[in-house]
Design a protein around this motif. Structure first.
Motif, short mmCIF file in Angstrom:
data_model
loop_
_atom_site.label_atom_id
_atom_site.label_comp_id
_atom_site.label_asym_id
_atom_site.label_seq_id
_atom_site.Cartn_x
_atom_site.Cartn_y
_atom_site.Cartn_z
N THR A 203 0.81 -1.23 0.00
CA THR A 203 0.00 0.00 0.00
C THR A 203 0.84 1.27 0.00
O THR A 203 0.30 2.37 -0.11
CB THR A 203 -0.92 0.03 1.23
N GLY A 204 2.16 1.12 0.15
CA GLY A 204 3.03 2.29 0.19
C GLY A 204 3.03 2.99 1.53
O GLY A 204 3.55 4.11 1.65
N ALA A 205 2.49 2.33 2.56
CA ALA A 205 2.51 2.92 3.90
C ALA A 205 3.94 3.02 4.43
O ALA A 205 4.25 3.86 5.28
CB ALA A 205 1.65 2.10 4.85
N ILE A 206 4.81 2.12 3.96
CA ILE A 206 6.24 2.21 4.25
C ILE A 206 6.99 2.09 2.93
O ILE A 206 6.46 1.59 1.94
CB ILE A 206 6.72 1.12 5.24
N ASP A 207 8.23 2.57 2.93
CA ASP A 207 9.03 2.58 1.70
C ASP A 207 9.93 1.36 1.57
O ASP A 207 10.34 1.02 0.45
CB ASP A 207 9.88 3.84 1.65
N GLY A 208 10.27 0.75 2.68
CA GLY A 208 11.21 -0.36 2.60
C GLY A 208 11.29 -1.13 3.90
O GLY A 208 10.57 -0.86 4.87
N GLN A 209 12.19 -2.11 3.92
CA GLN A 209 12.37 -2.96 5.09
C GLN A 209 13.72 -3.65 4.99
O GLN A 209 14.40 -3.57 3.96
CB GLN A 209 11.24 -3.98 5.21
N GLU A 210 14.15 -4.32 6.03
CA GLU A 210 15.40 -5.08 6.04
C GLU A 210 15.07 -6.53 6.38
O GLU A 210 14.30 -6.80 7.29
CB GLU A 210 16.39 -4.50 7.04
N ASN A 211 15.67 -7.45 5.62
CA ASN A 211 15.38 -8.85 5.86
C ASN A 211 16.36 -9.73 5.10
O ASN A 211 17.13 -9.26 4.26
CB ASN A 211 13.95 -9.20 5.46
N THR A 212 16.30 -11.03 5.39
CA THR A 212 17.12 -11.99 4.67
C THR A 212 16.45 -12.34 3.34
O THR A 212 15.25 -12.14 3.16
CB THR A 212 17.27 -13.28 5.49
N TYR A 213 17.24 -12.89 2.43
CA TYR A 213 16.67 -13.29 1.15
C TYR A 213 15.56 -14.32 1.32
O TYR A 213 14.54 -14.27 0.61
CB TYR A 213 17.76 -13.85 0.24
N SER A 214 15.73 -15.26 2.25
CA SER A 214 14.71 -16.31 2.40
C SER A 214 13.39 -15.72 2.88
O SER A 214 12.32 -16.14 2.42
CB SER A 214 15.19 -17.40 3.37
N ASN A 215 13.44 -14.74 3.77
CA ASN A 215 12.18 -14.10 4.21
C ASN A 215 11.61 -13.21 3.11
O ASN A 215 10.39 -13.15 2.93
CB ASN A 215 12.42 -13.29 5.48
N ILE A 216 12.47 -12.49 2.42
CA ILE A 216 11.99 -11.61 1.33
C ILE A 216 11.28 -12.44 0.27
O ILE A 216 10.25 -12.01 -0.27
CB ILE A 216 13.17 -10.84 0.71
N TYR A 217 11.79 -13.65 0.01
CA TYR A 217 11.17 -14.50 -1.01
C TYR A 217 9.92 -15.20 -0.48
O TYR A 217 8.85 -15.15 -1.11
CB TYR A 217 12.17 -15.55 -1.50
N SER A 218 10.03 -15.85 0.69
CA SER A 218 8.90 -16.65 1.19
C SER A 218 7.70 -15.77 1.53
O SER A 218 6.55 -16.21 1.41
CB SER A 218 9.32 -17.48 2.41
N GLN A 219 7.96 -14.53 1.95
CA GLN A 219 6.86 -13.62 2.28
C GLN A 219 6.44 -12.74 1.09
O GLN A 219 5.59 -11.86 1.23
CB GLN A 219 7.26 -12.73 3.46
N LYS A 220 7.09 -12.97 -0.06
CA LYS A 220 6.75 -12.28 -1.31
C LYS A 220 6.98 -10.77 -1.26
O LYS A 220 6.34 -10.01 -1.99
CB LYS A 220 5.30 -12.59 -1.73
N PHE A 221 7.90 -10.33 -0.41
CA PHE A 221 8.19 -8.89 -0.35
C PHE A 221 8.76 -8.39 -1.68
O PHE A 221 8.56 -7.24 -2.06
CB PHE A 221 9.19 -8.58 0.77
N TYR A 222 9.49 -9.28 -2.37
CA TYR A 222 10.10 -8.87 -3.64
C TYR A 222 9.06 -8.50 -4.69
O TYR A 222 9.36 -7.77 -5.64
CB TYR A 222 11.00 -10.00 -4.17
N GLU A 223 7.83 -8.98 -4.52
CA GLU A 223 6.77 -8.66 -5.48
C GLU A 223 6.30 -7.21 -5.36
O GLU A 223 5.69 -6.68 -6.28
CB GLU A 223 5.59 -9.61 -5.29
N VAL A 224 6.56 -6.60 -4.19
CA VAL A 224 6.10 -5.22 -3.96
C VAL A 224 7.27 -4.29 -3.62
O VAL A 224 7.06 -3.17 -3.14
CB VAL A 224 5.03 -5.17 -2.86
#
Length: 332
Positions: A203-224
């Protein structure tokens, strides 16, 4: 009549005894709550623990129930639930223990560990092992460390130098160290539950985050998140924790079997953590949905110089001896 009355009492007593025996024979239920997907390193570790307990000598005495993806509690509530007896095992990020001990904040210091091998050396050191017991006076005890990996920065715009992060809103875990880390680069850190991160990014409520590649992928953060900066600036590891009261109240024949199963499960989880991150990174690249930015040595040094003042800011709370021991682990 007296004989009949005596017989009735005898039957009643036998029924009570049988009910008590049946009650005593009920398996011990262990609810293992965590916040990530089943296919993450922590998720696989939890399932391995359940499998090992089922196959162990106490498999008929213990029933392990695993609840992934914050089905029961988020990391911000699970420790209080544990102290109330509603959950028996959890594996929160080390950042979540600040309320119970200041020493574990060492893991949040930016650019402290050179790689995951250094993290493991520190955790196997006397200081690292001592940190497992640093919360017993608060009713919690650690059973071991589960790796996730090194953290990367993702954002809606490319981040190459610290100035690129200025003014942007980043989700962080509940950690004063991580808050200070982002404030050092003039960004706006927001403490939000892990389960809310995808929606906040989408939703753009935040601009970014910090995480590991496995979390970024499994939680689909890379899609947004169209950009991921490979910063390796921090570590996300977990401590498998239980309540001191629950653990020490276990039968003497059960506790060692559970401890053995946990150590084997952690070894299993840690053995696949690095592989999971590499595979997740490649899957993100293959998706074409997010660009991975590799920093030049000069760019990375700018991030180090910008964030390292946080070390001195928290040295009194953490203990300079703990920080020194962590630094020493980089030497191999």
């Amino acid at each position: 009549m007296p004989t009949l009355k005596f017989a009735s009492l005898t039957t009643l007593a036998a029924s009570i005894l049988m009910a008590g025996t049946a009650f005593a024979a009920d398996p011990i239920t262990i609810k293992f709550s965590h916040v990530v997907a089943e296919n993450s390193p922590k998720g696989q570790m939890a399932e391995k623990f359940k499998e090992l307990v089922e196959k162990s000598s106490v498999g008929d005495k213990v029933d392990v129930e695993v609840y992934p993806n914050s089905q029961l509690y988020g990391d911000d509530q699970v420790l209080e639930a544990m102290l109330l007896g509603d959950v028996q095992l959890a594996a929160p990020s080390l950042s979540k223990f600040q309320k119970y001990t200041d020493q574990l904040q060492v893991y949040d210091l930016p650019f402290l560990f050179e790689d995951m091998a250094a993290v493991e050396r520190f955790q196997n050191s006397p200081t690292g092992k001592q940190l497992l017991t640093s919360m017993q006076n608060k009713g919690l005890m650690g059973l071991g460390y589960q790796h996730n990996g090194l953290k990367q920065l993702s954002a809606s715009e490319p981040l190459r130098v610290p100035e690129d992060a200025a003014g942007k809103k980043f989700r962080i875990q509940t950690s004063d160290v991580l808050q200070a880390q982002f404030e050092e680069i003039d960004a706006a850190p927001l403490k939000k539950p892990f389960s809310e991160v995808f929606i906040l990014l989408q939703t753009g409520a935040i601009d970014g985050q910090e995480n590991t590649y496995s979390n970024i992928y499994s939680q689909k953060f890379y899609e947004v998140q169209p950009y991921i900066t490979e910063s390796n600036h921090g570590v996300i590891d977990y401590m498998v924790v239980t309540s001191d009261r629950f653990w020490n109240g276990l039968p003497d024949d059960v506790r060692p079997a559970l401890q053995k199963a946990m150590q084997e499960a952690l070894a299993y989880g840690n053995s696949i953590a690095a592989q999971e991150n590499q595979e997740a990174k490649q899957a993100i690249i293959d998706s074409g949905q997010s660009e991975i930015i590799e920093l030049t040595p000069e760019q990375r040094q700018q991030w180090v110089d910008a964030m390292k003042p946080v070390w001195n800011q928290f040295s009194d709370e953490i203990g300079q001896d703990v920080i020194d021991a962590a630094q020493a682990a980089n030497q191999g």
